[in-house]
Write an enzyme that holds these catalytic residues in place. Structure first.
Site, PDB file in Angstrom:
ATOM      1  N   LYS A  98     -57.745 -38.158 -36.500  1.00 29.20           N
ATOM      2  CA  LYS A  98     -57.662 -38.622 -37.887  1.00 29.20           C
ATOM      3  C   LYS A  98     -56.761 -39.837 -37.995  1.00 29.20           C
ATOM      4  O   LYS A  98     -57.072 -40.803 -38.702  1.00 29.20           O
ATOM      5  CB  LYS A  98     -57.124 -37.490 -38.764  1.00 29.20           C
ATOM      6  CG  LYS A  98     -56.773 -37.896 -40.190  1.00 29.20           C
ATOM      7  CD  LYS A  98     -56.252 -36.721 -40.990  1.00 29.20           C
ATOM      8  CE  LYS A  98     -54.769 -36.594 -41.004  1.00 29.20           C
ATOM      9  NZ  LYS A  98     -54.062 -37.570 -41.861  1.00 29.20           N
ATOM     10  N   ASN A  99     -55.614 -39.813 -37.288  1.00 27.97           N
ATOM     11  CA  ASN A  99     -54.617 -40.873 -37.437  1.00 27.97           C
ATOM     12  C   ASN A  99     -55.000 -42.168 -36.722  1.00 27.97           C
ATOM     13  O   ASN A  99     -54.329 -43.179 -36.895  1.00 27.97           O
ATOM     14  CB  ASN A  99     -53.250 -40.384 -36.949  1.00 27.97           C
ATOM     15  CG  ASN A  99     -52.650 -39.370 -37.904  1.00 27.97           C
ATOM     16  OD1 ASN A  99     -53.092 -39.239 -39.050  1.00 27.97           O
ATOM     17  ND2 ASN A  99     -51.649 -38.643 -37.447  1.00 27.97           N
ATOM     18  N   CYS A 124     -49.617 -35.861 -48.808  1.00 22.24           N
ATOM     19  CA  CYS A 124     -48.936 -34.582 -48.663  1.00 22.24           C
ATOM     20  C   CYS A 124     -47.462 -34.720 -49.014  1.00 22.24           C
ATOM     21  O   CYS A 124     -46.793 -35.640 -48.544  1.00 22.24           O
ATOM     22  CB  CYS A 124     -49.088 -34.056 -47.224  1.00 22.24           C
ATOM     23  SG  CYS A 124     -50.769 -33.567 -46.811  1.00 22.24           S
ATOM     24  N   ARG A 175     -41.526 -40.759 -47.719  1.00 22.36           N
ATOM     25  CA  ARG A 175     -42.596 -41.689 -47.340  1.00 22.36           C
ATOM     26  C   ARG A 175     -42.779 -42.812 -48.371  1.00 22.36           C
ATOM     27  O   ARG A 175     -43.860 -43.010 -48.911  1.00 22.36           O
ATOM     28  CB  ARG A 175     -43.923 -40.935 -47.174  1.00 22.36           C
ATOM     29  CG  ARG A 175     -43.897 -39.903 -46.061  1.00 22.36           C
ATOM     30  CD  ARG A 175     -45.221 -39.846 -45.341  1.00 22.36           C
ATOM     31  NE  ARG A 175     -46.000 -38.706 -45.732  1.00 22.36           N
ATOM     32  CZ  ARG A 175     -47.071 -38.275 -45.076  1.00 22.36           C
ATOM     33  NH1 ARG A 175     -47.486 -38.874 -44.003  1.00 22.36           N
ATOM     34  NH2 ARG A 175     -47.754 -37.251 -45.488  1.00 22.36           N
ATOM     35  N   ASP A 232     -46.156 -32.928 -36.344  1.00 21.42           N
ATOM     36  CA  ASP A 232     -47.365 -32.219 -36.762  1.00 21.42           C
ATOM     37  C   ASP A 232     -47.684 -31.016 -35.875  1.00 21.42           C
ATOM     38  O   ASP A 232     -48.534 -30.199 -36.238  1.00 21.42           O
ATOM     39  CB  ASP A 232     -48.560 -33.172 -36.786  1.00 21.42           C
ATOM     40  CG  ASP A 232     -48.478 -34.161 -37.939  1.00 21.42           C
ATOM     41  OD1 ASP A 232     -48.130 -33.736 -39.055  1.00 21.42           O
ATOM     42  OD2 ASP A 232     -48.749 -35.350 -37.734  1.00 21.42           O
ATOM     43  N   ARG A 272     -58.946 -32.234 -45.005  1.00 21.68           N
ATOM     44  CA  ARG A 272     -58.498 -33.618 -44.807  1.00 21.68           C
ATOM     45  C   ARG A 272     -58.367 -33.957 -43.330  1.00 21.68           C
ATOM     46  O   ARG A 272     -58.578 -35.102 -42.937  1.00 21.68           O
ATOM     47  CB  ARG A 272     -57.150 -33.843 -45.488  1.00 21.68           C
ATOM     48  CG  ARG A 272     -57.238 -34.192 -46.966  1.00 21.68           C
ATOM     49  CD  ARG A 272     -55.907 -34.724 -47.459  1.00 21.68           C
ATOM     50  NE  ARG A 272     -55.426 -35.796 -46.617  1.00 21.68           N
ATOM     51  CZ  ARG A 272     -54.148 -36.010 -46.314  1.00 21.68           C
ATOM     52  NH1 ARG A 272     -53.209 -35.217 -46.770  1.00 21.68           N
ATOM     53  NH2 ARG A 272     -53.796 -37.030 -45.542  1.00 21.68           N
TER      54      ARG A 272
END
Length: 438
Positions: free
Chosen positions: A23-24, A121, A126, A311, A419
């Site tokens: 995903k990243n 999230c 952030r 993560d 997601r």
């Protein structure tokens, strides 16, 4: 799919699943495709919500997106890029923070960019202010308005020297996507060097960029006048692979994760082995299993690459509730990532969170009143409960806890997991999990 999942735990997860692209990386490479003057193609693309969000945002800006879901191939044609309407961007972005990364490419292509208020999230601060400051250093003009932020570059974008106070992944991505077509040379010190970043650099280089990754986290970019499209196969999502590995450990199961790669997971694999898990690296992936006997408590500190990924922390903490003794976990990447432990305590786990830096060197959160260390005492049997998913990784951790617990749990807000985890319902069923929509 319903937002509520009924999960009956106590059954080991066994079988095999396939994990596709990260995903990243994929979502950021899709944005990078905006910089080209010919089409790009990405392979091994997972069917996840973030890919849909970025596809929608790209289409709003005139990019032709052709996504073959079954083949995992997405083709992006940016030759007709145009300015999108503010309300449309806001509606498509939802809770994603991806729009901030559109700024550099859109400034190069259109001379302006607009970003709405950003979500994501709620695991830490952030702030986008640092992204905006990076853009200003390239020569962008930032105009904050009621409905969002308009960014222009009346004199163009020019190379600059930036020293990040912390090797932030998002800030590094922002700089790369802006610097590749800025006039002159850009030097970034204290850059993030995660495998997903290195693959993004490789993709940009294939598009015609000139980027060198030096020692000591220094990246140098020589701006070029134009970029073209490129083709690349995405690296496997090591976060998802680690999540399923933790699920195997917590439930006493045995899972072959097809597509998992040893190279990006070495730190995780070392910790997995210390805790008492077993793994086997195969040509087609990595098999993870609980070999029987007691699991070992451990001391763990998250860090930027090549450290232990933040993560990976949340899924593994669930497994640590089944380990014998006291485990200490020190979170140094996000200041607010232990909120998920409240639900685990409600299920019978013994977890205490602390403001102090435990188990390692002091970190940047140590004097800032954040609960960023945890002590997990085990083993504790978990019991079923009603849980509300707080965020993406915390949500998958709650899912693992429900699969580990005795009884049937109701897990709400399950859509958030879409997601970042492709077809997780299908994968749960393939592994023998007893789950049904609520």
């Amino acid at each position: 799919m319903s937002g509520i999942l009924n999960v009956t735990g106590g059954t080991p997860l066994t079988g095999e699943i396939t994990v596709r692209g990260a995903k990243n990386f994929v979502s950021k490479a899709m944005v990078a495709a905006l910089l080209g003057n010919t089409p790009s193609e990405l392979r091994n693309v997972p069917q996840i919500k973030d890919v849909d969000v970025v596809s929608g945002l790209l289409r709003l800006h005139g990019v032709d997106v052709d996504y073959d879901v079954d083949a995992g191939v997405i083709r992006l044609d940016p030759r007709n890029v145009e300015t999108a309407h503010v309300a449309d961007i806001d509606a498509h972005a939802g809770s994603s923070r991806i729009p901030i990364l559109f700024c550099g490419p859109l400034l190069h292509r259109l001379g302006e960019a607009f970003i709405p208020d950003l979500g994501g999230c709620r695991i830490g601060d952030r702030p986008i202010d640092y992204h905006l400051e990076i853009l200003r250093q390239f020569g962008a003009v930032v105009d904050k308005r009621a409905q969002g932020i308009r960014i222009t570059a009346p004199r163009g974008l020019h190379g600059t020297k930036i020293n990040l106070p912390y090797p932030s992944v998002g800030a590094t991505e922002q700089l790369l996507l802006t610097a590749v077509r800025a006039e002159g040379v850009t030097e970034l010190r204290n850059a993030a060097t995660e495998p997903e970043i290195i693959d993004l650099i490789a993709f940009l280089q294939r598009m015609g960029a000139i980027i060198s990754v030096d020692t000591d986290r220094v990246i140098r970019i020589e701006g070029v006048a134009e970029l073209h499209g490129a083709r690349q196969t995405a690296l496997t999502d090591r976060i998802e692979a680690g999540s399923w590995a933790s699920a195997a450990l917590a439930t006493g199961g045995d899972i072959l994760v097809r597509g998992a790669s040893q190279a990006g997971m070495m730190t995780f694999l070392n910790t997995f082995r210390r805790v008492g898990g077993a793994f086997e690296v195969l040509d087609e992936g990595i098999r993870f299993w609980h070999p029987g006997g007691e699991l070992n408590a451990t001391v763990l500190e998250t860090d930027v690459h090549p450290g232990f990924m933040t993560d990976w922390q949340q899924p593994l903490v669930v497994a640590l509730t089944q380990a014998t003794g006291l485990s200490i976990v020190h979170e140094t990447v996000y200041e607010n990532r232990f909120g998920f432990t409240e639900a685990l305590r409600g299920m019978g786990a013994t977890i205490q969170v602390y403001r102090e830096c435990l188990g390692g060197a002091p970190c940047r959160f140590g004097q800032r009143n954040f609960y960023h260390s945890a002590v997990v005492s085990g083993p504790t049997p978990l019991r079923a409960a009603d849980i509300e998913v707080p965020d993406l990784r915390g949500g998958f951790s709650h899912l693992i806890a429900a699969l580990t617990a005795e009884g049937t749990s109701r897990v709400g807000g399950i859509d958030i997991i879409n997601r970042g985890y492709e077809n997780f319902m299908g994968k749960l069923e393939a592994l023998g999990a007893q789950v049904s929509p609520g």
